[in-house]
Design a protein around this motif. Structure first.
Motif, PDB file in Angstrom:
ATOM      1  N   ARG A 245       3.223   3.547   5.607  1.00 10.38           N
ATOM      2  CA  ARG A 245       2.121   3.709   4.633  1.00 10.38           C
ATOM      3  C   ARG A 245       2.644   3.531   3.213  1.00 10.38           C
ATOM      4  O   ARG A 245       1.991   2.919   2.370  1.00 10.38           O
ATOM      5  CB  ARG A 245       1.493   5.097   4.772  1.00 10.38           C
ATOM      6  CG  ARG A 245       0.598   5.209   5.966  1.00 10.38           C
ATOM      7  CD  ARG A 245      -0.448   6.318   5.772  1.00 10.38           C
ATOM      8  NE  ARG A 245      -1.187   6.495   7.007  1.00 10.38           N
ATOM      9  CZ  ARG A 245      -1.104   7.578   7.780  1.00 10.38           C
ATOM     10  NH1 ARG A 245      -0.376   8.605   7.426  1.00 10.38           N
ATOM     11  NH2 ARG A 245      -1.796   7.633   8.910  1.00 10.38           N
TER      12      ARG A 245
ATOM     13  N   LEU B 220       3.232  -0.131   2.757  1.00 12.53           N
ATOM     14  CA  LEU B 220       1.935  -0.805   2.630  1.00 12.53           C
ATOM     15  C   LEU B 220       1.423  -0.698   1.194  1.00 12.53           C
ATOM     16  O   LEU B 220       0.930  -1.677   0.617  1.00 12.53           O
ATOM     17  CB  LEU B 220       0.934  -0.179   3.610  1.00 12.53           C
ATOM     18  CG  LEU B 220      -0.508  -0.681   3.556  1.00 12.53           C
ATOM     19  CD1 LEU B 220      -0.590  -2.158   3.896  1.00 12.53           C
ATOM     20  CD2 LEU B 220      -1.390   0.107   4.516  1.00 12.53           C
ATOM     21  N   SER B 221       1.569   0.473   0.607  1.00 14.59           N
ATOM     22  CA  SER B 221       1.101   0.697  -0.755  1.00 14.59           C
ATOM     23  C   SER B 221       1.902  -0.152  -1.766  1.00 14.59           C
ATOM     24  O   SER B 221       1.323  -0.798  -2.647  1.00 14.59           O
ATOM     25  CB  SER B 221       1.202   2.195  -1.056  1.00 14.59           C
ATOM     26  OG  SER B 221       1.135   2.430  -2.413  1.00 14.59           O
TER      27      SER B 221
ATOM     28  N   ALA C 130       3.567  -2.897  -1.057  1.00 12.14           N
ATOM     29  CA  ALA C 130       3.279  -4.313  -0.774  1.00 12.14           C
ATOM     30  C   ALA C 130       1.921  -4.718  -1.355  1.00 12.14           C
ATOM     31  O   ALA C 130       1.782  -5.815  -1.908  1.00 12.14           O
ATOM     32  CB  ALA C 130       3.313  -4.560   0.737  1.00 12.14           C
ATOM     33  N   SER C 131       0.938  -3.843  -1.259  1.00  7.09           N
ATOM     34  CA  SER C 131      -0.393  -4.156  -1.799  1.00  7.09           C
ATOM     35  C   SER C 131      -0.319  -4.316  -3.310  1.00  7.09           C
ATOM     36  O   SER C 131      -0.887  -5.264  -3.868  1.00  7.09           O
ATOM     37  CB  SER C 131      -1.393  -3.051  -1.447  1.00  7.09           C
ATOM     38  OG  SER C 131      -1.470  -2.913  -0.052  1.00  7.09           O
TER      39      SER C 131
ATOM     40  N   GLU D 102       0.825  -9.783   0.815  1.00  8.01           N
ATOM     41  CA  GLU D 102      -0.072  -9.645   1.965  1.00  8.01           C
ATOM     42  C   GLU D 102       0.701  -9.732   3.284  1.00  8.01           C
ATOM     43  O   GLU D 102       0.347  -9.075   4.259  1.00  8.01           O
ATOM     44  CB  GLU D 102      -1.148 -10.745   1.889  1.00  8.01           C
ATOM     45  CG  GLU D 102      -2.054 -10.887   3.102  1.00  8.01           C
ATOM     46  CD  GLU D 102      -2.906  -9.649   3.392  1.00  8.01           C
ATOM     47  OE1 GLU D 102      -3.085  -8.808   2.484  1.00  8.01           O
ATOM     48  OE2 GLU D 102      -3.373  -9.528   4.544  1.00  8.01           O
TER      49      GLU D 102
ATOM     50  N   THR E 250       3.797  -8.667   4.115  1.00  4.36           N
ATOM     51  CA  THR E 250       4.391  -7.373   4.479  1.00  4.36           C
ATOM     52  C   THR E 250       3.296  -6.345   4.763  1.00  4.36           C
ATOM     53  O   THR E 250       3.378  -5.584   5.727  1.00  4.36           O
ATOM     54  CB  THR E 250       5.320  -6.861   3.347  1.00  4.36           C
ATOM     55  OG1 THR E 250       6.371  -7.812   3.156  1.00  4.36           O
ATOM     56  CG2 THR E 250       5.920  -5.510   3.689  1.00  4.36           C
ATOM     57  N   ALA E 251       2.247  -6.356   3.919  1.00  7.32           N
ATOM     58  CA  ALA E 251       1.154  -5.386   4.084  1.00  7.32           C
ATOM     59  C   ALA E 251       0.491  -5.557   5.455  1.00  7.32           C
ATOM     60  O   ALA E 251       0.234  -4.571   6.154  1.00  7.32           O
ATOM     61  CB  ALA E 251       0.127  -5.547   2.966  1.00  7.32           C
TER      62      ALA E 251
ATOM     63  N   GLY F 155       0.679  -2.878   8.314  1.00  5.64           N
ATOM     64  CA  GLY F 155      -0.674  -2.397   8.621  1.00  5.64           C
ATOM     65  C   GLY F 155      -0.948  -2.456  10.117  1.00  5.64           C
ATOM     66  O   GLY F 155      -1.518  -1.517  10.693  1.00  5.64           O
TER      67      GLY F 155
END
Ligand SMILES: [Fe+2]
Length: 157
Positions: A120, A123-124, A126-127, A132, A134-135, A139
């Motif tokens: 998580r 993800l944050s 990467a965003s 995208e 990696t996210a 995800g």
């Protein structure tokens, strides 16, 4: 474009993500070995069920080890590739000589919870970096592993 890597991401973002992905890789490697240990060492009247289930988990973990390492390479960095480094970098501790089925399942549940938390965070990052690739990858892992956590929790009652 200056300061961008071969896939067009800022070098500084790619470097930060590669660091966190290397931490994730270390956790996957230690967790993989723990689950392999559970597969070998579990005893009791649920042996056949758990031995088979644990093989399913570690096989998937090993696949993700390779995918995470190759994402680090795609970002232009080097995946950590020594167990001595994994032990130092992993939040998940080595778990040895576990024979009781419930304890094995609890170890697997906690391992997945650790992975989800770290993913998580990635993800944050990467965003925010418009990464995208990696996210999407982490995800997908989060969604799959949240379902696994539900099942393991149900098993433990
Ligand atoms: Fe086996």
């Amino acid at each position: 474009m200056p300061d961008t890597n071969v896939i067009g991401l800022h070098e500084s973002s790619a470097s930060q993500l590669a660091d966190r992905l290397n931490a994730l890789l270390a956790n996957y490697q230690i967790f993989y070995m723990n689950v392999r240990g559970y597969h070998w060492n579990v005893k009791g009247n649920q042996f056949f069920e758990l031995h088979t289930k644990f093989e399913e988990y570690y096989t998937d973990l090993l696949l993700k080890v390779d995918e995470v390492a190759e994402r680090i390479l795609t970002l232009g960095h080097t995946p950590v590739h020594a167990y001595s480094d994994y032990v130092k970098m992993s939040d998940i501790a080595e778990d040895k000589d576990v024979h009781d089925g419930q304890s094995c399942v609890r170890g697997i549940l906690q391992g997945y919870q650790s992975l989800i938390g770290l993913q998580r965070e990635i993800l944050s990052i990467a965003s925010d970096a418009d990464d995208e690739g990696t996210a999407a990858q982490v995800g997908d892992y989060i969604r799959e592993q949240e379902k696994t956590v539900w099942m393991l929790n149900a098993y433990l009652g």
